[in-house]
Scaffold this active site. Structure first.
Site, mmCIF file in Angstrom:
data_model
loop_
_atom_site.group_PDB
_atom_site.id
_atom_site.type_symbol
_atom_site.label_atom_id
_atom_site.label_comp_id
_atom_site.label_asym_id
_atom_site.label_seq_id
_atom_site.Cartn_x
_atom_site.Cartn_y
_atom_site.Cartn_z
ATOM 1 N N ASP A 1 -7.007 37.574 43.567
ATOM 2 C CA ASP A 1 -7.332 36.635 44.635
ATOM 3 C C ASP A 1 -6.319 36.659 45.705
ATOM 4 O O ASP A 1 -6.026 35.742 46.291
ATOM 5 C CB ASP A 1 -7.480 35.232 44.132
ATOM 6 C CG ASP A 1 -8.016 35.098 42.737
ATOM 7 O OD1 ASP A 1 -9.047 35.865 42.442
ATOM 8 O OD2 ASP A 1 -7.436 34.563 41.840
ATOM 9 N N LYS B 1 -7.458 40.298 49.445
ATOM 10 C CA LYS B 1 -7.582 41.793 49.898
ATOM 11 C C LYS B 1 -8.853 41.962 50.823
ATOM 12 O O LYS B 1 -8.798 42.835 51.759
ATOM 13 C CB LYS B 1 -8.144 42.658 48.417
ATOM 14 C CG LYS B 1 -7.009 42.731 47.582
ATOM 15 C CD LYS B 1 -7.214 43.610 46.530
ATOM 16 C CE LYS B 1 -8.639 43.009 45.566
ATOM 17 N NZ LYS B 1 -8.453 41.797 44.996
ATOM 18 N N GLY C 1 -14.947 39.608 44.670
ATOM 19 C CA GLY C 1 -15.276 38.706 45.524
ATOM 20 C C GLY C 1 -14.483 38.923 46.736
ATOM 21 O O GLY C 1 -13.282 38.534 46.772
ATOM 22 N N HIS C 2 -14.904 39.694 48.052
ATOM 23 C CA HIS C 2 -14.109 39.959 48.879
ATOM 24 C C HIS C 2 -14.751 39.202 50.089
ATOM 25 O O HIS C 2 -15.631 39.236 50.432
ATOM 26 C CB HIS C 2 -13.967 41.462 49.261
ATOM 27 C CG HIS C 2 -13.231 42.169 48.000
ATOM 28 N ND1 HIS C 2 -13.430 43.496 47.962
ATOM 29 C CD2 HIS C 2 -12.550 41.876 47.164
ATOM 30 C CE1 HIS C 2 -12.828 43.771 46.924
ATOM 31 N NE2 HIS C 2 -12.172 42.827 46.289
ATOM 32 N N GLN D 1 -10.250 43.183 41.923
ATOM 33 C CA GLN D 1 -9.580 42.496 41.014
ATOM 34 C C GLN D 1 -8.077 42.879 41.435
ATOM 35 O O GLN D 1 -7.845 42.809 42.705
ATOM 36 C CB GLN D 1 -9.875 42.993 39.596
ATOM 37 C CG GLN D 1 -11.329 42.604 39.135
ATOM 38 C CD GLN D 1 -12.436 43.417 39.646
ATOM 39 O OE1 GLN D 1 -12.108 44.351 39.406
ATOM 40 N NE2 GLN D 1 -13.354 42.648 39.998
#
Ligand code: IMP
Length: 433
Positions: A13, A16, A40-41, A223
């Protein structure tokens, strides 16, 4: 070598999305090499905010080729949803390329993900529930369906007929029922194949050719290092190699093709899901970081656990990935704290431990050894203006904090991020690409 890799140093988290998007501005290709729709970006462009899960970050730029490498697991429904959402913003998604060797997340993988978590009782991993573990398990067990299979009806039918009964029996053993309708499943997958045929290709050839032609290629990790299947907090990890070594197998490029590795590192530590977290804060400071940092998962919306920066973790990540520099994110979240702690080592049963332990029980018993640094105050006025003035304009306390991290990790903080926007970034790297 015109290639870059952007990889998370912590539990995924780190911010990125923003850094990858910032670097993608100059890229010709953005290539994902592992994971799936568990990622989740979040990317903010002007007033638009994109939350991508499966698609590479390059997809929001029309002139970039966005590659989903063979190391990914592709959920066809999710792909459709993300492409649809993208098209609603006026973007075509025409730069998308899907590896014919990537595995498909089948509807039963999601069911099995839930069933396996329930079977673990109090020892759940806290997965995203997106079928990632079961899909990768099937890949390794040679029971996977690959994207290229969606273009070959006979092969697909044959594969499903072989695999489905085994899956049914396995699900039953976990108290779940798949109720598989093989005909309907084949028809659905074939229709995806037809729709996406234009995007499906041997992406290893595409990426190697691009590198030979001198194109700028960015490898985008999902990740983070501590969720890596081999080097993370096993078994509280995801099911792929998030570290730079995963690029070779997940894209089909040789080690010599991986140029500069940039490690995205949050100025404090967070993680979602279960598992050891030595520098976790369950007090008011932890709450403060969670609220100020907006620490809620992009994929599941779960509140992230928060803690001080763990330098044992970051050093582990620098070494494993061969990071040339780190991109330090969310430093602004630490503004206005009187003092800031950093975890420099662990105390495990009275012994000082400097390298990240492999044994989960040792980690659970580990106590953080902290050093305390001075905090700093917020700046007046716009953050973008501050960043235009450069590194020296940052508060003295923040610069001391950055220098401390550089000394401890042995690598420079090449990129510094103090806000969500692209212009809230200071890039100190001498060489770009
Ligand atoms: P899975 O990847 O869904 O199997 O979940 C395994 C672990 O990885 C869980 O603790 C998840 O919360 C975590 N995880 C998976 N993807 C991400 C991510 O992109 N960011 C942060 N944590 C993640």
């Amino acid at each position: 070598m015109p290639t870059l890799a952007v990889i998370g140093s912590q539990w995924g988290d780190e911010g990125k999305g923003k850094i990858t998007d910032y670097l993608a501005e100059d890229a010709d290709l953005v290539v994902r090499y592992q994971g799936g729709a568990n990622a989740g970006h979040t990317i903010k462009v002007g007033e638009e905010v994109f939350a991508l899960h499966l698609l590479p970050s390059g997809i929001i730029r029309e002139n970039v080729i966005s590659v989903v490498g063979n190391g990914l697991v592709i959920d066809c429904d999710e792909l459709e949803v993300e492409l649809e959402a993208l098209r609603k913003t006026g973007r075509s998604g025409k730069g998308l390329r899907l590896s014919d060797r990537a595995n498909v997340v089948m509807p039963y993988h999601r069911i099995l993900d839930g069933a396996e978590e329930r079977a673990r009782g109090s020892k759940t991993v806290g997965t995203t529930g997106r079928g990632i573990g079961p899909c990768y398990s099937d890949k390794i067990a040679r029971a996977g369906i690959r994207i290229g299979d969606l273009l070959d009806e006979e092969l697909l039918r044959d594969r499903i007929a072989t695999i489905a009964p085994v899956k049914e029996r396995f699900a039953e053993s976990l108290g779940a029922e798949l109720g598989l309708d093989q005909e309907a499943l084949v028809a659905k997958l074939l229709s995806f194949g037809k729709k996406w045929e234009q995007y499906i290709t041997d992406t290893s050839v595409l990426v190697n050719d691009a590198i030979k032609a001198g194109k700028k290629v960015m490898f985008e990790g999902a990740q983070g290092t501590m969720l890596d299947i081999d080097y993370g907090t096993y078994p509280y990890v995801t099911s792929s190699n998030c570290t730079s070594a995963g690029i070779c197998t997940g894209v089909g490029v040789p080690p010599s093709a991986v140029g500069e590795v940039i490690g995205v590192t949050k100025a404090y530590t967070t993680r979602v899901g279960a598992g050891p977290f030595v520098s976790e804060l369950t007090d008011e400071v932890g709450k403060h970081l969670q609220t100020k940092g907006g620490e809620f998962g992009t994929t599941t919306g779960r509140a992230r656990r928060c803690g001080w920066l763990d330098l044992v973790v970051v050093r582990h990540a620098v070494r494993l990935n061969g990071m040339a520099c780190i991109a330090l994110t969310k430093l602004d979240v630490l503004n206005d704290l009187d003092t800031i702690k950093v975890c420099v080592a662990y105390d495990v049963d009275g012994k000082r431990v400097e390298n990240f332990p492999s044994n989960v029980r040792h980690l659970e018993r580990a106590k953080p050894i902290y050093e305390e640094l001075d905090g700093w105050k917020s700046w007046e006025g716009s953050t973008a203006e501050l960043c235009k003035r450069g590194y020296e304009a940052l508060p003295q306390g923040m610069r001391s904090y950055i220098q401390y991290i550089e000394r401890s990790t042995g690598v420079p903080a090449g990129i510094i991020s103090v806000g969500k926007g692209r212009d809230e970034t200071i890039d100190r790297r001498h060489k770009k690409w």
